[in-house]
Structure formats: C-alpha cells, structure tokens
Design an enzyme around this catalytic site. Sequence first.
Site, PDB file in Angstrom:
ATOM      1  N   TYR A 133       2.036  -8.617  -2.624  1.00 54.39           N
ATOM      2  CA  TYR A 133       2.719  -6.915  -2.448  1.00 54.39           C
ATOM      3  C   TYR A 133       4.106  -7.116  -2.456  1.00 54.39           C
ATOM      4  CZ  TYR A 133      -1.232  -7.364   0.888  1.00 54.39           C
ATOM      5  OH  TYR A 133      -2.139  -7.235   1.745  1.00 54.39           O
TER       6      TYR A 133
ATOM      7  N   ALA B 144      -3.955  -4.429   8.168  1.00 50.74           N
ATOM      8  CA  ALA B 144      -5.558  -4.765   8.528  1.00 50.74           C
ATOM      9  C   ALA B 144      -5.969  -3.702   9.765  1.00 50.74           C
ATOM     10  CB  ALA B 144      -5.475  -5.940   8.534  1.00 50.74           C
TER      11      ALA B 144
ATOM     12  N   HIS C  67      -8.889  -1.041   8.853  1.00 49.75           N
ATOM     13  CA  HIS C  67     -10.075  -1.153   8.683  1.00 49.75           C
ATOM     14  C   HIS C  67     -10.440  -1.211   9.090  1.00 49.75           C
ATOM     15  CE1 HIS C  67      -7.648  -1.683   5.113  1.00 49.75           C
ATOM     16  NE2 HIS C  67      -7.351  -2.707   4.348  1.00 49.75           N
TER      17      HIS C  67
ATOM     18  N   ASP D 293      -8.233   7.022  16.926  1.00 50.22           N
ATOM     19  CA  ASP D 293      -8.557   8.423  18.070  1.00 50.22           C
ATOM     20  C   ASP D 293      -6.794   9.182  18.457  1.00 50.22           C
ATOM     21  OD1 ASP D 293     -10.651   8.496  17.770  1.00 50.22           O
ATOM     22  OD2 ASP D 293     -11.055   7.006  19.605  1.00 50.22           O
TER      23      ASP D 293
ATOM     24  N   SER E 154      -0.247  -1.699  -1.682  1.00 48.81           N
ATOM     25  CA  SER E 154      -1.926  -2.221  -2.259  1.00 48.81           C
ATOM     26  C   SER E 154      -2.688  -1.801  -2.887  1.00 48.81           C
ATOM     27  CB  SER E 154      -2.035  -3.396  -2.294  1.00 48.81           C
ATOM     28  OG  SER E 154      -3.321  -3.480  -1.381  1.00 48.81           O
TER      29      SER E 154
ATOM     30  N   ARG F  13     -11.659  -4.122   2.761  1.00 51.52           N
ATOM     31  CA  ARG F  13     -10.785  -3.468   2.265  1.00 51.52           C
ATOM     32  C   ARG F  13     -10.803  -2.229   2.257  1.00 51.52           C
ATOM     33  NH1 ARG F  13      -6.180  -7.031   3.443  1.00 51.52           N
ATOM     34  NH2 ARG F  13      -7.117  -8.762   2.698  1.00 51.52           N
TER      35      ARG F  13
HETATM   36  C1  DQA Z   1      -2.162  -3.466   3.633  1.00 50.61           C
HETATM   37  C2  DQA Z   1      -3.692  -3.733   2.448  1.00 50.61           C
HETATM   38  C3  DQA Z   1      -4.480  -3.897   3.547  1.00 50.61           C
HETATM   39  O1  DQA Z   1      -5.391  -4.331   3.395  1.00 50.61           O
HETATM   40  C4  DQA Z   1      -3.881  -5.163   4.555  1.00 50.61           C
HETATM   41  O2  DQA Z   1      -4.673  -5.966   5.368  1.00 50.61           O
HETATM   42  C5  DQA Z   1      -2.430  -5.140   4.837  1.00 50.61           C
HETATM   43  C6  DQA Z   1      -1.279  -4.592   3.397  1.00 50.61           C
HETATM   44  C7  DQA Z   1      -1.185  -2.234   1.963  1.00 50.61           C
HETATM   45  O3  DQA Z   1      -0.370  -2.214   2.360  1.00 50.61           O
HETATM   46  O4  DQA Z   1      -2.052  -2.894   1.112  1.00 50.61           O
HETATM   47  O5  DQA Z   1      -1.808  -5.915   5.679  1.00 50.61           O
HETATM   48  O6  DQA Z   1      -2.206  -2.210   3.954  1.00 50.61           O
END
Ligand code: DQA
Length: 144
Positions: free
Chosen positions: A22, A76, A79, A86, A101, A110
């Site tokens: 990140y 997160a 996912h 909603d 990412s 993901r």
């Molecule tokens: C995220 C990717 C998600 O899978 C992860 O849980 C995050 C950050 C990203 O910004 O790349 O918390 O949303």
Amino acid sequence: MRLLVINGPNLNMLGIREPHIYGQSTYDDLCARIREHAQSRGVEVALFQSNHEGAIVDRIQAAYQAEDGIVINPGAYTHTSIAILDALKAVGIPTVEVHISDVDARETFRQISYVGLYAERRFAGYGFDGYLMAMDHLIDTYGE
Ligand code: DQA
C-alpha cells in the site's frame, strides 16, 4: 458539485500497514492529495473513514440529496458487504470503486466485489492516483 470520498477498514493505517503493497504514504497524505485535487477541479469534497460497516452504511445514507458522487475504497468490506452495496443502491448516487492495490492480481477472495455490482467504474492498482482518477470520472461525467 459535491463529492464524498469513503475509505473503509484499515485504510487509516496507510503508511504502517504492509507498505510493500500500500506504500509509505499515510491516510493524512491521501486526504491532502484529494483535497488539493478537489480544489484544483473546483468541486467540494467530504472525506470519511471508518473501520465499521454500519458507520459506512450510515454515511452513505447521509449522502442522499447531499452529495452528487461517491468515491469508495471499502477495504476488506469490498469482498463481503451486501449492506454497503444495498446502501449505495438505496441512495442512487453515482459511485466509483477504488483500490490502491491491483486486487485482481492478488488472492482469489479479493476478486469478488459486491460494491462493484453497483459502481459504474473501478480504478485498482494505481495507488493514490486511483482516487483522483475516480474524482475526474465523476466530475467529467456529472459536471463541476
Ligand atoms: C484494498 C484491497 C482490499 O482487498 C483490502 O482488504 C484493503 C485495501 C486496496 O485499496 O487495495 O483493505 O481495498
């Protein structure tokens, strides 16, 4: 035009959490870039971060008739959260999904995105620039 930028869980830990994924910049750095970009494009922006799903749902509901576009990195909850999906559908505000990412190149869990079932665009893997690209999309599509 007034935009709302929402960041979900653990994004307040930017700069500390997994910097190889990140980056080294902090959540405050991200907010500064978003504010600067909003100013340069002549739009208003509200920033919101929470680690709590219900708080994110509440903030989306509060955007009804108050904000014209939403940029969301649900972390997160991307996912897992049907509730956030909603809420976005309920308020009907144009929404763009952002991930720092490249989620599609990571673990298979993901690669499911509930928010993506509503969002009209997604920018993933562009680091902080993805937020600015999402803002530009909303401004260019729905006006300044
Ligand atoms: C995220 C990717 C998600 O899978 C992860 O849980 C995050 C950050 C990203 O910004 O790349 O918390 O949303």
